[in-house]
Design an enzyme around this catalytic site. Structure first.
Site, PDB file in Angstrom:
ATOM      1  N   ARG A 111     -25.119  -8.763  41.305  1.00  0.00           N
ATOM      2  CA  ARG A 111     -25.183  -9.075  42.723  1.00  0.00           C
ATOM      3  C   ARG A 111     -23.988  -9.922  43.206  1.00  0.00           C
ATOM      4  O   ARG A 111     -23.560  -9.813  44.346  1.00  0.00           O
ATOM      5  CB  ARG A 111     -26.482  -9.846  42.967  1.00  0.00           C
ATOM      6  CG  ARG A 111     -26.852 -10.003  44.428  1.00  0.00           C
ATOM      7  CD  ARG A 111     -27.844 -11.117  44.569  1.00  0.00           C
ATOM      8  NE  ARG A 111     -29.110 -10.766  43.923  1.00  0.00           N
ATOM      9  CZ  ARG A 111     -30.197 -10.419  44.594  1.00  0.00           C
ATOM     10  NH1 ARG A 111     -30.164 -10.348  45.899  1.00  0.00           N
ATOM     11  NH2 ARG A 111     -31.321 -10.161  43.958  1.00  0.00           N
ATOM     12  N   LYS A 137     -29.148  -6.364  12.494  1.00  0.00           N
ATOM     13  CA  LYS A 137     -28.579  -7.314  11.525  1.00  0.00           C
ATOM     14  C   LYS A 137     -28.356  -6.594  10.199  1.00  0.00           C
ATOM     15  O   LYS A 137     -29.247  -5.894   9.715  1.00  0.00           O
ATOM     16  CB  LYS A 137     -29.530  -8.506  11.318  1.00  0.00           C
ATOM     17  CG  LYS A 137     -29.629  -9.415  12.542  1.00  0.00           C
ATOM     18  CD  LYS A 137     -30.560 -10.583  12.260  1.00  0.00           C
ATOM     19  CE  LYS A 137     -30.868 -11.375  13.516  1.00  0.00           C
ATOM     20  NZ  LYS A 137     -29.866 -12.344  13.896  1.00  0.00           N
ATOM     21  N   LYS A 191     -35.591  -6.310  25.349  1.00  0.00           N
ATOM     22  CA  LYS A 191     -36.948  -6.826  25.382  1.00  0.00           C
ATOM     23  C   LYS A 191     -37.063  -7.938  26.434  1.00  0.00           C
ATOM     24  O   LYS A 191     -36.025  -8.467  26.816  1.00  0.00           O
ATOM     25  CB  LYS A 191     -37.362  -7.319  24.009  1.00  0.00           C
ATOM     26  CG  LYS A 191     -36.647  -8.618  23.579  1.00  0.00           C
ATOM     27  CD  LYS A 191     -37.208  -9.112  22.301  1.00  0.00           C
ATOM     28  CE  LYS A 191     -37.597 -10.548  22.298  1.00  0.00           C
ATOM     29  NZ  LYS A 191     -36.643 -11.538  22.675  1.00  0.00           N
ATOM     30  N   LYS A 238     -32.464 -23.767  10.665  1.00  0.00           N
ATOM     31  CA  LYS A 238     -32.345 -22.390  11.160  1.00  0.00           C
ATOM     32  C   LYS A 238     -32.363 -21.490   9.933  1.00  0.00           C
ATOM     33  O   LYS A 238     -31.434 -21.523   9.101  1.00  0.00           O
ATOM     34  CB  LYS A 238     -31.024 -22.230  11.927  1.00  0.00           C
ATOM     35  CG  LYS A 238     -30.591 -20.801  12.170  1.00  0.00           C
ATOM     36  CD  LYS A 238     -31.002 -20.280  13.518  1.00  0.00           C
ATOM     37  CE  LYS A 238     -30.546 -18.850  13.763  1.00  0.00           C
ATOM     38  NZ  LYS A 238     -31.286 -18.130  14.770  1.00  0.00           N
ATOM     39  N   ASP A 285     -42.170 -13.595  22.356  1.00  0.00           N
ATOM     40  CA  ASP A 285     -40.702 -13.623  22.278  1.00  0.00           C
ATOM     41  C   ASP A 285     -40.194 -13.212  20.892  1.00  0.00           C
ATOM     42  O   ASP A 285     -39.154 -12.587  20.777  1.00  0.00           O
ATOM     43  CB  ASP A 285     -40.234 -15.054  22.605  1.00  0.00           C
ATOM     44  CG  ASP A 285     -38.715 -15.191  22.605  1.00  0.00           C
ATOM     45  OD1 ASP A 285     -38.058 -14.396  23.290  1.00  0.00           O
ATOM     46  OD2 ASP A 285     -38.195 -16.109  21.930  1.00  0.00           O
ATOM     47  N   HIS A 303     -32.807  -6.716  18.518  1.00  0.00           N
ATOM     48  CA  HIS A 303     -31.509  -6.984  17.881  1.00  0.00           C
ATOM     49  C   HIS A 303     -31.641  -7.320  16.395  1.00  0.00           C
ATOM     50  O   HIS A 303     -30.687  -7.210  15.645  1.00  0.00           O
ATOM     51  CB  HIS A 303     -30.715  -8.055  18.656  1.00  0.00           C
ATOM     52  CG  HIS A 303     -31.103  -9.463  18.363  1.00  0.00           C
ATOM     53  ND1 HIS A 303     -32.152 -10.087  18.970  1.00  0.00           N
ATOM     54  CD2 HIS A 303     -30.583 -10.382  17.511  1.00  0.00           C
ATOM     55  CE1 HIS A 303     -32.258 -11.326  18.510  1.00  0.00           C
ATOM     56  NE2 HIS A 303     -31.315 -11.533  17.623  1.00  0.00           N
ATOM     57  N   HIS A 319     -39.428  -9.008  16.667  1.00  0.00           N
ATOM     58  CA  HIS A 319     -38.598  -9.257  15.483  1.00  0.00           C
ATOM     59  C   HIS A 319     -39.424  -9.405  14.194  1.00  0.00           C
ATOM     60  O   HIS A 319     -39.123  -8.793  13.181  1.00  0.00           O
ATOM     61  CB  HIS A 319     -37.766 -10.524  15.660  1.00  0.00           C
ATOM     62  CG  HIS A 319     -36.950 -10.551  16.930  1.00  0.00           C
ATOM     63  ND1 HIS A 319     -36.412  -9.419  17.480  1.00  0.00           N
ATOM     64  CD2 HIS A 319     -36.569 -11.572  17.733  1.00  0.00           C
ATOM     65  CE1 HIS A 319     -35.733  -9.753  18.573  1.00  0.00           C
ATOM     66  NE2 HIS A 319     -35.823 -11.046  18.747  1.00  0.00           N
TER      67      HIS A 319
HETATM   68  C1  BG6 Z   1     -34.293 -13.619  20.806  1.00  0.00           C
HETATM   69  C2  BG6 Z   1     -35.291 -14.584  21.374  1.00  0.00           C
HETATM   70  O1  BG6 Z   1     -34.773 -12.310  20.856  1.00  0.00           O
HETATM   71  O2  BG6 Z   1     -34.009 -13.976  19.456  1.00  0.00           O
HETATM   72  C3  BG6 Z   1     -34.782 -15.999  21.274  1.00  0.00           C
HETATM   73  O3  BG6 Z   1     -35.542 -14.257  22.727  1.00  0.00           O
HETATM   74  C4  BG6 Z   1     -34.375 -16.332  19.864  1.00  0.00           C
HETATM   75  O4  BG6 Z   1     -35.766 -16.929  21.722  1.00  0.00           O
HETATM   76  C5  BG6 Z   1     -33.454 -15.267  19.309  1.00  0.00           C
HETATM   77  O5  BG6 Z   1     -33.718 -17.586  19.880  1.00  0.00           O
HETATM   78  C6  BG6 Z   1     -33.200 -15.491  17.836  1.00  0.00           C
HETATM   79  O6  BG6 Z   1     -32.225 -14.590  17.396  1.00  0.00           O
HETATM   80  P1  BG6 Z   1     -31.326 -14.893  16.133  1.00  0.00           P
HETATM   81  O7  BG6 Z   1     -30.513 -13.670  15.982  1.00  0.00           O
HETATM   82  O8  BG6 Z   1     -30.544 -16.125  16.435  1.00  0.00           O
HETATM   83  O9  BG6 Z   1     -32.290 -15.125  15.000  1.00  0.00           O
END
Ligand code: BG6
Length: 509
Positions: free
Chosen positions: A56, A195, A161, A360, A249, A191, A254
């Site tokens: 937009r 990976k 998504k 992480k 989410d 996504h 995932h």
């Molecule tokens: C996304 C989620 O699909 O994946 C996010 O919406 C999340 O909340 C992310 O942080 C995590 O992806 P990755 O690739 O960093 O594990």
């Protein structure tokens, strides 16, 4: 038949126009444009291609090109050569318009009459709020921007998504999309499937003869899948997140995809349909492992305020921007599932994910049973302190990220006079084996969509099967109030309850 993985690295031959809806958003700037640039720099895009950013805001081509050039320099996985960036951005154009208004599509269609500039094979990437999916697809079709399947020039639509927010809305969304498009034209992105390490789960399982025979209820004690993140609600994500939460989410897409890949049967061939058929079968056999109460199988949590691992104060979820201060949305979810088929009956499958956790990490751990006879003792050391314990089971770990690799924990004799066993790791790490950076998920997925390979995209029945697993939780949220957990932790102790009767615990490492 799509031979996935070989096709993905070959050049896209036919000229194409790629239209990104929501082109001023974060995904375009951090992921999509840098991924397309890398494909270009590696010579994988056709010689004639145009990328159209549709949004937009009132930009012209030059301003938008400048912004995309900056995004590449900031986010490209590989060093971005100035000249290559300058050449690449010349392929980019901007289309200003309101995605919810038909006129913007009619204007785009008029531009597309210039087929020299806008090649007729078209990939539409919908990086927009989910409430606009149906409108966008309807207007794409009714304005004549989408060809029928089988036409001389193909049209494909990539959708990000979330695909719905429960089973009913996902089913309705699928039906709405299928009014205007054929399933073969819809590419639903998860996504995680792009990976490298996730794709390797199938190769590892089905290209080696020695693991598959023990991948079943006779040898496996339980499987646990963790996707832990240290981030909270950065970059104003609160608005979206508070409406969805960890279950919608992360788990419904995932985590369930990881579960499919590690538990599905071997497909007859590597075609998209064969692989997706097997995933749907295993999802249809999966359900929450409820003994008496739903809380036997589900645990929800919400992070409180505290400090992160560097001692820096961090806000609690309810204090974050754009979060309802009385929100009951979960930022942590743990589930115990069972797969009711011959291979996996009675093998507990444990899943968890959370924000603001200690580390992480994303991993799948397949824990095997202990040997039937305990001949040895095991020594376990932490620093200088060693303990003699019972033998530990073998565990096979798919480490999805970071430190990508596959590890097998085995017991071996510790050097010395005594016959004690110590756990060691047999490992394959990507960094130690191949000296190159792994492709980003979006690089692979965009190229696959351009090639028309839908193996790593989710089919409509797969999405509905995922929601079917989660729906009983959504129907019982009142009974599953979130517990509070501190930041920089592994969730809260209540999630340990899901291991009742299992020889094991969450791998907090
Ligand atoms: C996304 C989620 O699909 O994946 C996010 O919406 C999340 O909340 C992310 O942080 C995590 O992806 P990755 O690739 O960093 O594990």
């Amino acid at each position: 038949m799509a031979l996935h993985g070989i096709i993905g690295e070959s050049r896209v031959d036919n000229p194409v126009t790629i239209v990104i809806f929501g082109a001023t958003g974060d995904l375009t700037h951090r992921k999509l444009i840098p991924a397309l640039f890398i494909a270009y720099a590696q010579g994988l895009l056709p010689s004639a291609f145009t990328i159209v950013g549709f949004a937009r805001r009132d930009y012209d081509d030059e301003t938008f090109r400048g912004m995309m050039g900056d995004s590449i320099k900031e986010f490209s996985r590989l060093p971005a050569d100035e000249e290559a960036v300058a050449r690449f951005v010349q392929h980019i154009r901007y289309h200003q318009g309101d995605i919810s208004s038909f006129d913007a599509y009619a204007d785009l269609k008029a531009k597309f009459d210039d087929t020299e500039t806008y090649p007729e094979n078209r990939l539409y990437y919908l990086s927009i709020i989910p409430s606009l999916f149906e409108t966008a697809v309807e207007y794409l079709k009714t304005s004549g921007l989408v060809n029928n399947p089988g036409a001389e020039h193909w049209s494909r639509v990539v959708i990000e998504k979330p695909f719905g927010r429960d089973l009913a809305s996902a089913t309705a969304l699928n039906a709405a999309l299928l009014k205007y498009l054929d399933e073969s034209q819809i590419y639903r992105i998860d996504h995680y499937l792009g990976k490298e390490t996730v794709q390797n789960i199938l190769s590892f399982r089905f290209a080696n003869a020695i693991f598959e025979p023990v991948f079943n209820r006779s040898y496996v004690d339980h499987i646990q899948i963790t996707a832990a993140e240290t981030v909270g609600m950065e970059k104003g994500r609160g608005g979206y997140y508070d409406e969805y939460g960890a279950l919608r989410d992360m788990v419904t897409n995932h985590l369930l995809q990881l579960l499919c890949l590690v538990t599905m049967e071997a497909p007859g061939d590597l075609s998209a349909e064969s692989i997706r058929n097997e995933k749907v079968k295993v999802l249809n056999a999966t359900s929450l492992d409820i003994r008496e109460e739903i809380s036997d199988a589900v645990c929800r949590g919400q992070y409180s305020g505290g400090t992160d691992k560097n001692g820096k104060p961090v806000k609690g979820y309810l204090q974050e921007e754009r979060i309802d201060p009385s929100s009951k949305t979960e930022t942590f979810a743990a589930l115990r599932l069972s797969i009711n088929n011959w291979r996996w009956a009675d093998v507990p499958i444990l899943l968890r994910t959370g924000k603001r956790m200690a580390k992480k990490t994303t991993e799948i751990a397949v824990q095997f049973k202990v040997p039937p006879l305990q001949l040895f003792q095991q020594v376990e050391c932490e620093g200088d302190v060693c303990d003699i314990t019972h033998i530990k089971p073998n565990t096979l770990i798919f480490q999805i990220q970071p430190n990508e690799g596959i590890f097998l924990q085995v017991g071996t004799k510790r050097p010395g006079m005594r016959f004690v066993v110590e756990n060691v790791k047999m490992d394959f790490s990507y960094s130690g084996t191949w000296n190159k950076s792994l492709p980003e998920a979006y690089e692979r997925l965009l190229l696959d969509a351009l090639h028309g390979d839908s193996t790593l995209f989710t089919r409509s029945d797969e999405v509905e099967a995922e929601w079917r697993v989660i729906q009983p939780i959504l129907d019982n949220l009142e009974k599953l109030k979130p517990y509070s957990y501190p930041p920089n932790a592994w969730g809260m102790p209540e999630s340990n309850w899901l291991f009742h009767g299992v020889k094991g615990a969450w791998r907090n490492r």
